[in-house]
Design an enzyme around this catalytic site. Structure first.
Site, mmCIF file in Angstrom:
data_model
loop_
_atom_site.group_PDB
_atom_site.id
_atom_site.type_symbol
_atom_site.label_atom_id
_atom_site.label_comp_id
_atom_site.label_asym_id
_atom_site.label_seq_id
_atom_site.Cartn_x
_atom_site.Cartn_y
_atom_site.Cartn_z
ATOM 1 N N ARG A 17 77.747 17.885 19.342
ATOM 2 C CA ARG A 17 78.989 18.513 18.896
ATOM 3 C C ARG A 17 80.150 18.119 19.806
ATOM 4 N NH1 ARG A 17 77.629 22.724 15.408
ATOM 5 N NH2 ARG A 17 75.471 23.458 15.531
ATOM 6 N N GLY A 18 81.370 18.366 19.325
ATOM 7 C CA GLY A 18 82.552 18.247 20.143
ATOM 8 C C GLY A 18 82.708 16.902 20.823
ATOM 9 N N ASN A 89 77.356 15.231 29.839
ATOM 10 C CA ASN A 89 78.359 15.938 29.053
ATOM 11 C C ASN A 89 77.964 17.377 28.729
ATOM 12 O OD1 ASN A 89 80.641 16.141 26.938
ATOM 13 N ND2 ASN A 89 78.788 16.518 25.736
ATOM 14 N N GLY A 150 89.779 33.812 34.269
ATOM 15 C CA GLY A 150 88.683 34.149 33.365
ATOM 16 C C GLY A 150 87.632 33.075 33.229
ATOM 17 N N TYR A 154 82.743 28.730 35.351
ATOM 18 C CA TYR A 154 82.862 27.413 34.726
ATOM 19 C C TYR A 154 83.609 26.461 35.653
ATOM 20 C CZ TYR A 154 84.135 23.859 31.262
ATOM 21 O OH TYR A 154 84.312 22.673 30.589
ATOM 22 N N GLY A 185 91.970 17.233 30.207
ATOM 23 C CA GLY A 185 92.771 18.443 30.129
ATOM 24 C C GLY A 185 92.231 19.339 29.025
ATOM 25 N N TYR A 186 92.997 20.307 28.630
ATOM 26 C CA TYR A 186 92.569 21.236 27.592
ATOM 27 C C TYR A 186 92.487 20.485 26.267
ATOM 28 C CZ TYR A 186 93.843 24.399 31.312
ATOM 29 O OH TYR A 186 93.929 25.032 32.529
#
Length: 246
Positions: A17-18, A89, A150, A154, A185-186
């Site tokens: 995925r992703g 990953n 938050g 991670y 980045g995001y």
């Protein structure tokens, strides 16, 4: 395009995925032989198995299961030949304030994001050392460099992955093996799904390029680091973040 005569077998963790799916698909399109695993099988994995039969091996696997991971590496080599590189990953993320974050979620992020990458690399490194060549690319994160409210655990796992990258590069450089990390980045992936629209818009406003990262921002760099052109680049964590860390 990678030549068929070259040793071009790459193992990719978390490829279903992703970003992982993007990595697997990109490497296959560019002629690599790819072996990958994730906790569950997806329709995309089945389609790639048919499309790239003979060059793609996939197995459902939990990276925290050491014996199963060891067997996977053996099967991958049997199916796709001499191992040339590893892309770490696989990752999980659970947002939450540290004081109230469940202990099980803390342990899961450490076990998958950091210990899993170390374990898989260790299982593969002996084969690369015998070949006296190879590539390791760790998928880190800007959050490991800058932190984010938050996402403390991670962030810690990704910072640990960066340290692992630098130290391992020193260990194996004399054997013509490079070790680097990419810190996106995001991104527009499931990993950012825990962020609400307000948070994402705030990130976009703070980014000089005024957008989130996407797969095509990361994949060319990954292929470069796996290539012969990157043979003298090692021990680096390269940020692909649109300038937000400036």
């Amino acid at each position: 395009m990678v030549k068929k005569s070259e040793n071009n077998h790459i193992i990719v963790s978390g490829g279903a995925r992703g970003l992982g799916l993007g990595i697997v698909s990109s490497l296959l399109r560019h002629g690599y032989r790819v072996s990958s695993f994730s906790r569950g099988r997806t329709e995309e994995m089945d389609l790639l198995s048919v499309q790239y039969e003979g060059r793609f091996y996939f197995e459902p696997l939990d990276i925290t299961q050491t014996e199963a991971l060891k067997n996977f590496v053996k099967k991958a080599v049997q199916c796709n030949g001499t191992l040339y590189g590893v892309v770490n990953n696989a990752a999980v993320v659970q947002e939450g304030i540290l004081a109230t974050l469940p202990e099980v979620e803390v342990g899961k992020m450490i076990a998958v994001n950091l210990e899993g990458a170390i374990r898989l690399t260790r299982l593969c490194m002996g084969r690369m050392l015998m070949s006296a060549k190879g590539r390791v690319v760790n998928i880190s994160s800007i959050i490991g460099t800058r932190g984010y409210n938050g996402l403390t655990v991670y962030s810690a796992t990704k910072a640990g992955l960066d340290g692992f990258t630098r130290s391992l590069a020193r260990e194996v450089g004399r054997k013509n093996i490079t070790v680097n990390a990419i810190a996106p980045g995001y991104m527009k992936t499931e990993m950012s799904s825990s962020l609400n629209d307000k948070q994402l818009q705030q990130i976009i406003r703070r980014t000089p390029m005024h957008r989130l990262a996407d797969l095509e921002d990361v994949l060319p760099l990954l292929r470069f680091l796996l290539s012969d052109d990157a043979c003298f680049i090692t021990g680096q964590t390269i940020l692909v973040d649109g300038g937000i860390s400036c």
